[in-house]
Motif scaffolding. Structure first.
Motif, mmCIF file in Angstrom:
data_model
loop_
_atom_site.group_PDB
_atom_site.id
_atom_site.type_symbol
_atom_site.label_atom_id
_atom_site.label_comp_id
_atom_site.label_asym_id
_atom_site.label_seq_id
_atom_site.Cartn_x
_atom_site.Cartn_y
_atom_site.Cartn_z
ATOM 1 N N UNK A 276 6.191 -0.647 -9.061
ATOM 2 C CA UNK A 276 5.342 -1.813 -8.829
ATOM 3 C C UNK A 276 5.842 -2.617 -7.632
ATOM 4 N N UNK A 277 7.155 -2.761 -7.528
ATOM 5 C CA UNK A 277 7.736 -3.521 -6.427
ATOM 6 C C UNK A 277 7.441 -2.852 -5.088
ATOM 7 N N UNK B 39 1.630 -8.567 8.404
ATOM 8 C CA UNK B 39 1.455 -8.012 9.748
ATOM 9 C C UNK B 39 0.070 -8.335 10.284
ATOM 10 N N UNK B 40 -0.968 -8.177 9.462
ATOM 11 C CA UNK B 40 -2.334 -8.495 9.913
ATOM 12 C C UNK B 40 -2.472 -9.957 10.304
ATOM 13 N N UNK C 176 -4.002 0.106 -8.139
ATOM 14 C CA UNK C 176 -2.794 0.899 -7.955
ATOM 15 C C UNK C 176 -1.710 0.482 -8.958
ATOM 16 N N UNK C 177 -1.578 -0.815 -9.167
ATOM 17 C CA UNK C 177 -0.580 -1.304 -10.122
ATOM 18 C C UNK C 177 -0.910 -0.855 -11.539
ATOM 19 N N UNK C 178 -2.195 -0.857 -11.883
ATOM 20 C CA UNK C 178 -2.601 -0.398 -13.230
ATOM 21 C C UNK C 178 -2.316 1.094 -13.409
ATOM 22 N N UNK D 108 4.753 -3.223 -0.018
ATOM 23 C CA UNK D 108 3.915 -2.579 1.011
ATOM 24 C C UNK D 108 2.655 -3.403 1.263
ATOM 25 N N UNK D 109 2.055 -3.903 0.186
ATOM 26 C CA UNK D 109 0.857 -4.723 0.324
ATOM 27 C C UNK D 109 1.164 -6.018 1.077
#
Length: 136
Positions: free
Chosen positions: A108-109, A121-122, A10-12, A114-115
């Motif tokens: 990107x931030x 949370x997990x 996703x970042x790429x 979010x990640x």
């Protein structure tokens, strides 16, 4: 695909989109995208002299990401003596900052936050308690 691999992909994609990649093949060529952005920066420096900008970021992850992104493009973030750790100074053409660096950082931030929120949370649900909702 592991979660970290999904985040990296996703970042790429974000980087390729910010570099102005037009085709799917270009979006996958992260090295070419980086070179296009560096060329854009060099052109911007010729037209628009660098100005000193100050950024304040209280979140250590965001600050680390911003500094790394600056260094990726050959920019040198710094801090004056006695400035807070939340402050990052940068000499950069305003046009490059406004059209490339800052928008790319924001995207990107958002993906990184979010990640990290999902991972946190997990972990809390698995190791502490399943109910992670806000206090009433």
């Amino acid at each position: 695909m592991p979660i970290e691999d999904e985040l990296l992909a996703r970042l790429r994609k974000i980087e390729a989109l910010m570099a102005g990649a037009g085709t799917a093949g270009e979006r996958e060529a992260a090295g070419a995208a980086l070179e296009r952005v560096k060329a854009r920066l060099a052109e911007q420096v010729r037209r628009d002299p660098p100005v000193e900008l100050q950024f304040s970021m209280s979140d250590a992850w965001s600050r680390q990401l911003f500094v790394a992104l600056c260094r990726r493009y050959g920019l040198k973030p710094y801090r004056y003596p006695r400035q807070k750790r939340t402050t990052v100074m940068l000499r950069v053409p305003r046009g490059f900052n406004d059209t490339v660096l800052w928008p790319e950082f924001i995207e990107l931030d958002r993906a990184l936050v979010a990640h990290l929120q999902g991972v946190t949370t997990r972990i809390i649900r698995g190791a502490v308690h399943a109910d992670t909702s806000e206090a009433e």
